[in-house]
Design an enzyme around this catalytic site. Structure first.
Site, PDB file in Angstrom:
ATOM      1  N   GLY A  45     -12.184  -9.816  -2.530  1.00  9.59           N
ATOM      2  CA  GLY A  45     -13.480 -10.030  -1.894  1.00  9.59           C
ATOM      3  C   GLY A  45     -13.732 -11.497  -1.690  1.00  9.59           C
ATOM      4  CB  VAL A  87     -19.640  -3.856  -8.536  1.00 12.22           C
ATOM      5  CG1 VAL A  87     -20.827  -3.687  -9.476  1.00 12.22           C
ATOM      6  CG2 VAL A  87     -18.563  -2.824  -8.823  1.00 12.22           C
ATOM      7  CG  ASP A  88     -24.400  -1.700  -8.465  1.00  8.90           C
ATOM      8  OD1 ASP A  88     -24.123  -0.913  -9.375  1.00  8.90           O
ATOM      9  OD2 ASP A  88     -24.796  -2.864  -8.661  1.00  8.90           O
ATOM     10  CG  HIS A 119     -22.657  -6.266 -12.000  1.00  9.78           C
ATOM     11  ND1 HIS A 119     -22.709  -6.706 -13.296  1.00  9.78           N
ATOM     12  CD2 HIS A 119     -21.773  -7.076 -11.365  1.00  9.78           C
ATOM     13  CE1 HIS A 119     -21.887  -7.734 -13.447  1.00  9.78           C
ATOM     14  NE2 HIS A 119     -21.312  -7.981 -12.277  1.00  9.78           N
ATOM     15  CD  GLN A 175     -24.461 -15.459  -2.804  1.00  9.33           C
ATOM     16  OE1 GLN A 175     -24.349 -14.945  -3.901  1.00  9.33           O
ATOM     17  NE2 GLN A 175     -25.604 -15.477  -2.150  1.00  9.33           N
ATOM     18  CB  VAL A 231     -13.405  -5.185 -10.029  1.00 14.72           C
ATOM     19  CG1 VAL A 231     -13.865  -6.311 -10.947  1.00 14.72           C
ATOM     20  CG2 VAL A 231     -12.621  -4.137 -10.821  1.00 14.72           C
ATOM     21  CE1 TYR A 280      -4.259  -1.638   0.218  1.00 11.54           C
ATOM     22  CE2 TYR A 280      -3.020  -3.190   1.578  1.00 11.54           C
ATOM     23  CZ  TYR A 280      -4.149  -2.875   0.836  1.00 11.54           C
ATOM     24  OH  TYR A 280      -5.165  -3.790   0.718  1.00 11.54           O
ATOM     25  CG  ASN A 337     -17.336  -9.496  -0.369  1.00 14.54           C
ATOM     26  OD1 ASN A 337     -16.379 -10.058   0.158  1.00 14.54           O
ATOM     27  ND2 ASN A 337     -17.963 -10.003  -1.407  1.00 14.54           N
TER      28      ASN A 337
END
Length: 314
Positions: free
Chosen positions: A81, A124-125, A177, A84, A120, A67, A97
């Site tokens: 992430g 995502v939203d 999405h 599921q 990504v 980082y 997530n």
């Protein structure tokens, strides 16, 4: 000394992250790509493999990092992430997530840099909303891939069916999405010709078009467990657009604050992308059905956002 803009991929050891790096390297969209992953050995292997491919035509360097490598105006793509699990609800996945996203963004911002964040990770939203709130960055600098991949699938499907170049197909998938996404098929064009007047068009071709596109994605996942080539290429196009002064339009997801009558929600809408960041394209013509579908998508995402906010308060 001015820092040279670079691409940093969080989750670069995974298939989506590594394929994104590979697509960006092959297309030479940026000169330096840094992979960060919890599995440092895997990230090293992915970087080395891509670098080996560059040996015959070397104009991109791919390496591992951390980082601390993130500087002002770097493009940080977040692919990390949790997938599921069979017994896990969608809301449970969102919670898991969201926590991962908060930790990642804290690490990104710890050094004080002001990068661009491209989300990504799914869903995502909602995760783009989390990244924006956690980062404190201007909304022009934080966005997700939205329905750009869905739109690519739609354009590919229509191009194959009508035997045309996909670049000639003007149509979008917008909204979430996910399962509430919708198409702009009513106003779609092929080479500036309304799609219903294009030679070879049949109503059967577009009947249930949204579900056809979703089923294609589900089928890919069923056969190979995950998707990564398509999203990797999509992200490479988005990164390329972020490095240009010319304005490119993709249906990415960013925070709506009044656009299309929406407020405090993130979902896929036609948006301008350039070196200044992202801005929702206002005034895109939507039919009444599309407006209803957009509001439906927004309500679903808003509910997930409210669930997260309430969980954080508790």
């Amino acid at each position: 000394m001015v820092n040279k803009q670079k691409l940093v991929i969080i989750g670069g050891g995974g298939m989506v992250g590594a394929t994104t790096a590979y697509a960006c390297a092959l297309r030479s969209v940026i000169e330096e790509i840094v992979l960060i992953d919890r599995n440092a050995d895997l990230a090293w292997g992915q970087a080395a493999d891509i670098n080996d491919a560059m040996g015959l035509d070397r104009n991109v360097v791919v390496r591992t990092g951390d980082y601390a490598d993130i500087n002002d105006d770097d493009i940080v793509v977040i692919t990390a992430g949790s997938p599921q699990l069979p017994s896990q609800t969608r809301l449970e996945l969102v919670g898991v997530n969201a926590n991962i996203m908060r930790d990642i963004v804290k690490n990104i911002m710890a050094g004080g840099a002001k990068p661009y964040l491209v989300v990504v990770s799914n869903p995502v939203d909602v995760l783009t909303y989390v990244a924006l709130k956690e980062s404190g960055l201007p909304k022009t600098r934080v966005f997700g891939t939205g329905t750009t991949l869905d739109t690519s699938r739609l354009k590919s499907y229509l191009a194959d069916a009508l035997n045309v170049d996909s670049k000639a197909v003007d149509a979008y998938i917008l909204g979430e999405h996910g399962d509430s996404s919708f198409s702009t098929i009513e106003t779609a064009q092929v080479g500036e010709v309304p799609i219903r007047k294009y030679p070879g068009f049949t109503e059967e071709l577009v009947e249930g078009i949204e579900q056809k596109i979703r089923d294609r994605a589900y089928r890919v996942i069923e056969t190979k467990k995950s998707t990564y080539f398509a999203i990797g290429f999509v992200v490479s196009k988005i990164v390329s657009a972020l490095r240009q002064s010319t304005r490119t339009v993709y249906p990415v997801c960013s925070l709506a604050e009044g656009e299309y009558g929406l407020d405090n929600v993130v979902l896929g809408l036609p948006s301008i992308i350039c070196c200044d960041g992202v801005k929702i394209l206002t005034g895109y013509p939507l039919t009444e059905r599309e407006k209803q579908s957009l509001n439906n998508s927004a309500a679903i995402i808003s509910e997930m956002i409210a669930h997260l906010d309430k969980a954080q308060e508790n």
